[in-house]
Scaffold this motif. Sequence first.
Motif, short mmCIF file in Angstrom:
data_model
loop_
_atom_site.label_atom_id
_atom_site.label_comp_id
_atom_site.label_asym_id
_atom_site.label_seq_id
_atom_site.Cartn_x
_atom_site.Cartn_y
_atom_site.Cartn_z
N ASN A 200 -45.46 16.33 114.51
CA ASN A 200 -46.52 16.17 113.15
C ASN A 200 -45.67 15.42 112.30
O ASN A 200 -46.20 14.36 111.70
N GLN A 203 -45.09 11.78 113.56
CA GLN A 203 -46.26 11.11 113.62
C GLN A 203 -46.41 10.51 111.91
O GLN A 203 -47.11 9.56 111.77
N GLN A 204 -46.16 11.56 111.11
CA GLN A 204 -46.51 11.34 109.69
C GLN A 204 -45.63 9.98 109.17
O GLN A 204 -46.00 9.25 108.38
N LYS A 207 -47.03 6.84 110.59
CA LYS A 207 -48.33 6.48 110.03
C LYS A 207 -48.01 5.89 108.53
O LYS A 207 -48.73 5.00 107.91
N ASP A 208 -47.26 6.48 107.58
CA ASP A 208 -47.00 6.05 106.29
C ASP A 208 -46.20 5.11 106.17
O ASP A 208 -46.35 4.43 104.96
N ARG A 210 -44.28 1.87 107.76
CA ARG A 210 -44.45 1.02 108.72
C ARG A 210 -43.05 -0.07 108.53
O ARG A 210 -42.58 -0.41 107.48
#
Length: 262
Positions: A200, A203-204, A207-208, A210
């Motif tokens: 988790n 992935q966070q 996602k946030d 780049r």
Amino acid sequence: MNFYARLSAAALAAALAAALAGCASKSGNNMENWSPGRIHSEAKEEMSAGSYDKAIPMLETLEGRAAGTPLAQQAQLEKAYAQFKNGDKAEAVGTLDRFIRLHPASPALDYALYMKGVIHFNDDMGLFASIARQDLSERDQKAAKEAYESFSELVTRFPDSRYAPDARARMRYTVNALAQYEVHVARYYYRRAAYVAAINRAQQALKDYRDAPALEEALHILADSYDKLGMTDLRDDARRVLELNYPGGSVKTKSKPWWQIW
């Protein structure tokens, strides 16, 4: 006591009285007859000497004395700087928030946003001179997020501001810190076999944030966590993404120092 002794004692007393009067004149209690220009001059003198605690009440007086003029706005910004240098960060941010609220059309608004970002940026994040000696990704990132928001507002509203280039550099620095913080937490969970939690957080980060260097390690943690859980399809997907974005990469634990601007 002879004449010369009495004269020397009188001279010493006069000198002491003059010195005390000089100190009192800058205490903030005897400025009633000072012009705004003199108050400003005295405040700047105190700031130049590093006596920010003495400059702050002078600048507060100047704000009221010059209310409604550009000088009052300048005094407010200089007070925020003096508060920051005096270690009163919360008060400095409060002063800047008040300035931003009261003077939305001020030509110095970009500076106010920049200064607010700098205060948060330095709050528990350290100066550039010392960042290499600290792993600040392990600290709470509230200040980093608030710094990013202030810098982002500055470069969005005032892209041509003289402060925009430095703000953009600090934003990159901050994004790297925030990404590495997520990876640090993911690594913590992975080492304790809390693989779902590690997934988790990895992935966070992906996602946030780049393009941050820390994302290489996030992908490693993601693939390794899926492997530990026997989720081979997701493991293989993560490894393909890793190889596509970091061909030949060898990072398996901690990536570049989070403080390095990429």
